[in-house]
Structure formats: structure tokens, C-alpha cells
Design a protein around this motif. Structure first.
Motif, PDB file in Angstrom:
ATOM      1  N   LYS A 160       0.877  -1.181   0.000  1.00 20.41           N
ATOM      2  CA  LYS A 160       0.000   0.000   0.000  1.00 20.41           C
ATOM      3  C   LYS A 160       0.907   1.222   0.000  1.00 20.41           C
ATOM      4  N   ALA A 218       0.705  -6.124   2.285  1.00 21.96           N
ATOM      5  CA  ALA A 218      -0.124  -4.914   2.204  1.00 21.96           C
ATOM      6  C   ALA A 218      -1.359  -5.027   3.085  1.00 21.96           C
ATOM      7  N   THR A 219      -1.141  -5.095   4.387  1.00 26.18           N
ATOM      8  CA  THR A 219      -2.246  -5.217   5.358  1.00 26.18           C
ATOM      9  C   THR A 219      -3.284  -6.235   4.853  1.00 26.18           C
ATOM     10  N   TYR A 244      -2.630 -10.664   9.365  1.00 29.39           N
ATOM     11  CA  TYR A 244      -1.924 -10.242   8.153  1.00 29.39           C
ATOM     12  C   TYR A 244      -0.998 -11.345   7.650  1.00 29.39           C
ATOM     13  N   GLY A 277     -13.259  -4.232  -1.748  1.00 31.09           N
ATOM     14  CA  GLY A 277     -12.405  -5.425  -1.763  1.00 31.09           C
ATOM     15  C   GLY A 277     -11.716  -5.707  -0.441  1.00 31.09           C
TER      16      GLY A 277
HETATM   17  N1  GLU Z   1      -6.784  -6.146   6.495  1.00 33.82           N
HETATM   18  C1  GLU Z   1      -7.990  -5.862   5.788  1.00 33.82           C
HETATM   19  C2  GLU Z   1      -8.024  -6.532   4.422  1.00 33.82           C
HETATM   20  O1  GLU Z   1      -7.158  -7.245   4.088  1.00 33.82           O
HETATM   21  C3  GLU Z   1      -8.243  -4.371   5.642  1.00 33.82           C
HETATM   22  C4  GLU Z   1      -7.060  -3.590   5.162  1.00 33.82           C
HETATM   23  C5  GLU Z   1      -6.891  -3.595   3.660  1.00 33.82           C
HETATM   24  O2  GLU Z   1      -7.873  -3.384   2.923  1.00 33.82           O
HETATM   25  O3  GLU Z   1      -5.767  -3.777   3.222  1.00 33.82           O
HETATM   26  O4  GLU Z   1      -8.938  -6.367   3.679  1.00 33.82           O
END
Ligand code: GLU
Length: 280
Positions: free
Chosen positions: A46, A107-108, A226, A156
Motif C-alpha cells: 500500500k 499490504a495489510t 496479516y 475489496g
Molecule cells: N486487512 C484488511 C483486508 O485485508 C483491511 C485492510 C486492507 O484493505 O488492506 O482487507
């Protein structure tokens, strides 16, 4: 005699080939050698999430995900200068992996059963929780009905999906491409809250221009484990990344990355998760 010579030469070539294969971490863009180019790796991150994945005005990248990705890439045999970071928005992650646009994603990216149909995950390497970012003079209590609220989140994401399926199916949910796009709407009062992982929200709340304006509601609405996303079926990559993540925790680089990136936002993170341990 002649035959023996040829055999020895072939053996030598074979040995060199094997050594080269064993040393080179990556399979892509092999221009290593003379010019000091080295193998390249492309990593999805991100770019608008301070503390996790942020592109700075000078074009460099910072954040916990960036540090984790860099550590992993080094363990895979890639020099830092040969990492190419590429923005992968929440909605584009599975496609980016299956098309081969990126080698892995940090990316989270929450590990979910639904996503596991399309991609594989190494990790987890962080446990976060969904929360709300609200204006400082506002309040949302634990257990409060969120159905009447105007919320902003990202297409998404598990955050948007959880709202629709779980917490507040009747809430007015505005979905955008990246979380930073919700901040102006939150400030102006066009929405009541931005909802996503507390790790991400803490980063926004501590940004200079928003200091004192926003706060986290402090609700642990979900568990977000994550993971590092890789192309479906690449078990070798999953195993290598898991080994790198384990090492990162053991040698305390994980703690350092936490302090460097979450310290400024005062984000109270959970302890390092065990590889393969998904908190439901
Ligand atoms: N961790 C959550 C996800 O994977 C929200 C953060 C994001 O959108 O990256 O959807």
C-alpha cells in the motif's frame, strides 16, 4: 581418456550450474553478473497507509509492511536496491498475484478462507482488529448499533465486507479505492466514521494534519491476521517466506520494525503471531 575429460568438464559445468541455482534466490529478470544488476523482485504494498505502507514525497517507501517485505526479500536472496515496490490496492491483490504482476504482497492483507481460494499466504506476521476512526468530539460505544451510521471503507477489503455481512448491513457504506480517500469526508462530516484495521487507523490519527481531530473508537470488531500473499500453488515460496518471518521474530528485527513504525502512532500492537496460527 578423452571420454573421461569430457565427463569431468560436464561435471564441472553441472557443479557451477547447481551452485548458481542454490545461490540465486529469485527466478525473475536474471541479469546478474557484470554490471552488478542482480535479480529483481516486485513486491505489492500500500502507498497511502502511514506506519504500514507509505510512499513518501522523495519516492521512497516506509512502514511496517515495507520493513517486513524488505527483510523477507533479503532472506530470499534479493538486494534491497533490487526491490521494486508496486501499489496493490485492496481490490486488486488477488489479480496482481495470479497475473504475476508482483512476486508477493505485504499490504495489510488479511488471511481469509475466501482469499485462500485464489492465492496462498505465508504468515501471519501481525494481528490487527477492525475499528472505527471518528472525529475527536464524537463517540461510539462498544456494542452500539452502527446501522444508522454513514461509514467509509475500501472496496475489496474485509473491513467493507464485515460491515455489509456482519456489523451493520443497513449502514450507508461508501466504498472507495484507498482508505486515505475517506479522511476528507470524515473531517467535513460527510461520513461518521472510517472503518478498517486499528493498525491503519492509528497511523492516520497520528498524522500531523489530523492531530487532535480524529480518534479511534477502540472497538475490536474483528481479528485481522496479516499474511504475505503469494501466487496460488507456490508452496516453495510460502515455506521460504515463513522461514524468513520466523527469523525476523527471533532476531528481534520484528520488534524493531514495530517500534520504528507503530511507535510514532502509539499503536498498541498484539505480540508477534506464530506462523500458521490464525486467530478466528
Ligand atoms: N486487512 C484488511 C483486508 O485485508 C483491511 C485492510 C486492507 O484493505 O488492506 O482487507
Amino acid at each position: 581418456m578423452k571420454l573421461r575429460k569430457v565427463t569431468a568438464a560436464s561435471a564441472a559445468v553441472l557443479a557451477i550450474t547447481l551452485t548458481a541455482t542454490a545461490c540465486g534466490g529469485g527466478e525473475k529478470d536474471s541479469d546478474s553478473g557484470s554490471s552488478g544488476g542482480g535479480e529483481k523482485i516486485t513486491i505489492g504494498i500500500k502507498i497511502d497507509q502511514p506506519g504500514l505502507g507509505l510512499k513518501t514525497p522523495d519516492g521512497s517507501y516506509t512502514g511496517f509492511d515495507v520493513d517486513v517485505a524488505t527483510y523477507v526479500a533479503k532472506e530470499l536472496g534479493y538486494d534491497e536496491k533490487n526491490i521494486e515496490f508496486k501499489e496493490t490496492k485492496s481490490a486488486d491483490r488477488e489479480t496482481a498475484l495470479s497475473r504475476g504482476d508482483v512476486d508477493f504482497i505485504a499490504a495489510t492483507y488479511s488471511i481469509t478462507d475466501e482469499r485462500k481460494q485464489k492465492v496462498d499466504f505465508a504468515g501471519p506476521y501481525l494481528l490487527a482488529h477492525q475499528d472505527l476512526l471518528i472525529r475527536a468530539d464524537d463517540d461510539v460505544k462498544d456494542g452500539e448499533d452502527l446501522n444508522g451510521k454513514k461509514l467509509c471503507s475500501v472496496t475489496g477489503s474485509t473491513s467493507a465486507q464485515n460491515v455489509k455481512k456482519d456489523f451493520a448491513p443497513k449502514a450507508q457504506l461508501q466504498q472507495v479505492g484507498g482508505y486515505s480517500e475517506c479522511l476528507a469526508a470524515l473531517q467535513s462530516g460527510a461520513v461518521d466514521a472510517l472503518t478498517t484495521d486499528d493498525s491503519i487507523l492509528a497511523g492516520y490519527a497520528s498524522q500531523e494534519q489530523y492531530k487532535g481531530k480524529f480518534k479511534l473508537a477502540g472497538l475490536k470488531l474483528s481479528n485481522e491476521n496479516y499474511g504475505i500473499g503469494v501466487k496460488k500453488g507456490d508452496q516453495e515460496m510460502v515455506d521460504k517466506i515463513n522461514a524468513a518471518l520466523e527469523k525476523m521474530v527471533q532476531d528481534k528485527s520484528w520488534d524493531k520494525a514495530v517500534q520504528d513504525n507503530f511507535g510514532p502512532a502509539n499503536y498498541q500492537n498484539e505480540p508477534a503471531p506464530k506462523i500458521g496460527n490464525i486467530v478466528q
